[in-house]
Design a protein around this motif. Structure first.
Motif, PDB file in Angstrom:
ATOM      1  N   UNK A 110       3.492  17.422 -16.522  1.00 46.29           N
ATOM      2  CA  UNK A 110       3.173  17.223 -17.937  1.00 46.29           C
ATOM      3  C   UNK A 110       2.073  18.169 -18.381  1.00 46.29           C
ATOM      4  N   UNK A 111       1.071  18.357 -17.561  1.00 47.65           N
ATOM      5  CA  UNK A 111      -0.021  19.268 -17.871  1.00 47.65           C
ATOM      6  C   UNK A 111       0.498  20.707 -17.984  1.00 47.65           C
ATOM      7  N   UNK A 112       1.377  21.087 -17.064  1.00 46.48           N
ATOM      8  CA  UNK A 112       1.960  22.437 -17.127  1.00 46.48           C
ATOM      9  C   UNK A 112       2.786  22.599 -18.402  1.00 46.48           C
ATOM     10  N   UNK A 113       3.573  21.596 -18.746  1.00 53.18           N
ATOM     11  CA  UNK A 113       4.377  21.666 -19.974  1.00 53.18           C
ATOM     12  C   UNK A 113       3.488  21.714 -21.210  1.00 53.18           C
ATOM     13  N   UNK A 114       2.416  20.962 -21.193  1.00 52.38           N
ATOM     14  CA  UNK A 114       1.485  20.969 -22.325  1.00 52.38           C
ATOM     15  C   UNK A 114       0.853  22.351 -22.468  1.00 52.38           C
ATOM     16  N   UNK A 115       0.434  22.929 -21.353  1.00 47.10           N
ATOM     17  CA  UNK A 115      -0.151  24.281 -21.393  1.00 47.10           C
ATOM     18  C   UNK A 115       0.873  25.303 -21.901  1.00 47.10           C
ATOM     19  N   UNK A 116       2.110  25.191 -21.423  1.00 50.92           N
ATOM     20  CA  UNK A 116       3.153  26.105 -21.859  1.00 50.92           C
ATOM     21  C   UNK A 116       3.402  25.961 -23.367  1.00 50.92           C
ATOM     22  N   UNK A 117       3.442  24.695 -23.832  1.00 49.14           N
ATOM     23  CA  UNK A 117       3.649  24.461 -25.267  1.00 49.14           C
ATOM     24  C   UNK A 117       2.484  25.010 -26.088  1.00 49.14           C
ATOM     25  N   UNK A 118       1.260  24.861 -25.591  1.00 50.58           N
ATOM     26  CA  UNK A 118       0.109  25.407 -26.308  1.00 50.58           C
ATOM     27  C   UNK A 118       0.189  26.929 -26.373  1.00 50.58           C
ATOM     28  N   UNK A 119       0.580  27.525 -25.272  1.00 51.30           N
ATOM     29  CA  UNK A 119       0.716  28.991 -25.249  1.00 51.30           C
ATOM     30  C   UNK A 119       1.790  29.437 -26.243  1.00 51.30           C
ATOM     31  N   UNK A 120       2.912  28.718 -26.265  1.00 55.67           N
ATOM     32  CA  UNK A 120       3.990  29.063 -27.202  1.00 55.67           C
ATOM     33  C   UNK A 120       3.534  28.875 -28.637  1.00 55.67           C
ATOM     34  N   UNK A 121       2.780  27.791 -28.862  1.00 55.74           N
ATOM     35  CA  UNK A 121       2.280  27.539 -30.225  1.00 55.74           C
ATOM     36  C   UNK A 121       1.333  28.651 -30.655  1.00 55.74           C
ATOM     37  N   UNK A 122       0.434  29.066 -29.784  1.00 53.80           N
ATOM     38  CA  UNK A 122      -0.507  30.138 -30.097  1.00 53.80           C
ATOM     39  C   UNK A 122       0.252  31.447 -30.332  1.00 53.80           C
ATOM     40  N   UNK A 123       1.256  31.661 -29.516  1.00 50.68           N
ATOM     41  CA  UNK A 123       2.069  32.874 -29.679  1.00 50.68           C
ATOM     42  C   UNK A 123       2.788  32.867 -31.012  1.00 50.68           C
TER      43      UNK A 123
ATOM     44  N   UNK B  52       0.841  -1.202   0.000  1.00 56.13           N
ATOM     45  CA  UNK B  52       0.000   0.000   0.000  1.00 56.13           C
ATOM     46  C   UNK B  52       0.873   1.248   0.000  1.00 56.13           C
ATOM     47  N   UNK B  53       1.950   1.225   0.794  1.00 56.59           N
ATOM     48  CA  UNK B  53       2.861   2.367   0.805  1.00 56.59           C
ATOM     49  C   UNK B  53       3.470   2.578  -0.579  1.00 56.59           C
ATOM     50  N   UNK B  54       3.863   1.476  -1.220  1.00 59.50           N
ATOM     51  CA  UNK B  54       4.440   1.586  -2.567  1.00 59.50           C
ATOM     52  C   UNK B  54       3.428   2.141  -3.561  1.00 59.50           C
ATOM     53  N   UNK B  55       2.208   1.644  -3.494  1.00 54.87           N
ATOM     54  CA  UNK B  55       1.161   2.120  -4.412  1.00 54.87           C
ATOM     55  C   UNK B  55       0.875   3.595  -4.154  1.00 54.87           C
ATOM     56  N   UNK B  56       0.775   3.972  -2.876  1.00 55.11           N
ATOM     57  CA  UNK B  56       0.533   5.381  -2.552  1.00 55.11           C
ATOM     58  C   UNK B  56       1.681   6.253  -3.050  1.00 55.11           C
ATOM     59  N   UNK B  57       2.904   5.785  -2.860  1.00 55.63           N
ATOM     60  CA  UNK B  57       4.076   6.530  -3.314  1.00 55.63           C
ATOM     61  C   UNK B  57       4.054   6.661  -4.841  1.00 55.63           C
ATOM     62  N   UNK B  58       3.744   5.555  -5.499  1.00 56.38           N
ATOM     63  CA  UNK B  58       3.672   5.557  -6.960  1.00 56.38           C
ATOM     64  C   UNK B  58       2.570   6.511  -7.424  1.00 56.38           C
ATOM     65  N   UNK B  59       1.413   6.465  -6.757  1.00 62.12           N
ATOM     66  CA  UNK B  59       0.299   7.338  -7.134  1.00 62.12           C
ATOM     67  C   UNK B  59       0.685   8.808  -6.939  1.00 62.12           C
ATOM     68  N   UNK B  60       1.328   9.124  -5.821  1.00 62.13           N
ATOM     69  CA  UNK B  60       1.770  10.509  -5.577  1.00 62.13           C
ATOM     70  C   UNK B  60       2.775  10.951  -6.632  1.00 62.13           C
ATOM     71  N   UNK B  61       3.724  10.060  -6.956  1.00 61.23           N
ATOM     72  CA  UNK B  61       4.736  10.384  -7.967  1.00 61.23           C
ATOM     73  C   UNK B  61       4.072  10.603  -9.326  1.00 61.23           C
ATOM     74  N   UNK B  62       3.116   9.739  -9.659  1.00 56.68           N
ATOM     75  CA  UNK B  62       2.418   9.881 -10.944  1.00 56.68           C
ATOM     76  C   UNK B  62       1.603  11.168 -10.977  1.00 56.68           C
ATOM     77  N   UNK B  63       1.032  11.543  -9.863  1.00 59.06           N
ATOM     78  CA  UNK B  63       0.254  12.776  -9.780  1.00 59.06           C
ATOM     79  C   UNK B  63       1.159  13.985 -10.030  1.00 59.06           C
ATOM     80  N   UNK B  64       2.338  13.969  -9.427  1.00 58.36           N
ATOM     81  CA  UNK B  64       3.300  15.067  -9.651  1.00 58.36           C
ATOM     82  C   UNK B  64       3.706  15.112 -11.121  1.00 58.36           C
ATOM     83  N   UNK B  65       4.012  13.954 -11.679  1.00 59.73           N
ATOM     84  CA  UNK B  65       4.431  13.915 -13.094  1.00 59.73           C
ATOM     85  C   UNK B  65       3.309  14.388 -14.014  1.00 59.73           C
ATOM     86  N   UNK B  66       2.084  13.979 -13.679  1.00 58.70           N
ATOM     87  CA  UNK B  66       0.945  14.414 -14.486  1.00 58.70           C
ATOM     88  C   UNK B  66       0.796  15.936 -14.422  1.00 58.70           C
ATOM     89  N   UNK B  67       0.953  16.482 -13.223  1.00 66.75           N
ATOM     90  CA  UNK B  67       0.863  17.944 -13.068  1.00 66.75           C
ATOM     91  C   UNK B  67       1.948  18.636 -13.889  1.00 66.75           C
TER      92      UNK B  67
END
Length: 152
Positions: free
Chosen positions: A130-143, A113-128
């Motif tokens: 990735x989402x920030x990078x995607x938003x930044x790339x979209x902004x740059x593309x629009x610019x 359970x600790x490993x799964x929770x750790x993995x889930x937290x790590x994946x959540x950070x990575x997703x965040x």
């Protein structure tokens, strides 16, 4: 098997002390009713009459045979109790082993359970990220699109 006589009037089995033994289909060890009948009436008035007609040697031999049968029944019961005791001990050992295994599995589950929770937290950070990078790339593309449109 105990040598017993069955009295049809009373419905009671009792030791048969004549020279020719009468063997019943019942068993003292397997049939509580037979055992109770034998225990209640080991010596009945009728048995006393039978014993009175026997010589001392015959009476002693009959008494010894009955004592041996009783001792054999007690010995058989002791063996059965010992076997049951061994079975109980084996079951206790199995229960203890299962309890240890259960504790081990519970500990393993906590670690997983600790490993799964750790993995889930790590994946959540990575997703965040990735989402920030995607938003930044979209902004740059629009610019860039705006700059290209301005130049055209």
């Amino acid at each position: 098997m105990m040598c017993l006589m069955y009295n049809q009037k009373s419905g009671v089995h009792y030791p048969y002390l004549k020279k020719d033994p009468l063997i019943t289909n019942g068993s003292v060890m397997l049939d509580d009713a037979v055992a109770a009948s034998v225990a209640k009436g080991i010596i009945t008035p009728q048995d006393e009459k039978l014993l009175a007609n026997r010589t001392d040697i015959e009476a002693i031999n009959d008494s010894m045979a009955l004592s041996i049968q009783c001792a054999s029944s007690v010995s058989n019961m002791a063996r059965r109790l010992q076997v049951r005791g061994n079975e109980v001990q084996e079951l206790r050992t199995q229960v203890l082993n299962l309890q240890r295994r259960n504790r081990s599995l519970q500990q393993e589950n906590k670690e997983l359970k600790k490993l799964v929770d750790s993995y889930a937290n790590d994946m959540e950070k990575r997703y965040s990220e990735l989402e920030m990078n995607t938003n930044r790339l979209q902004e740059q593309q629009e610019s860039l699109l705006l700059e290209v449109q301005k130049k055209l």
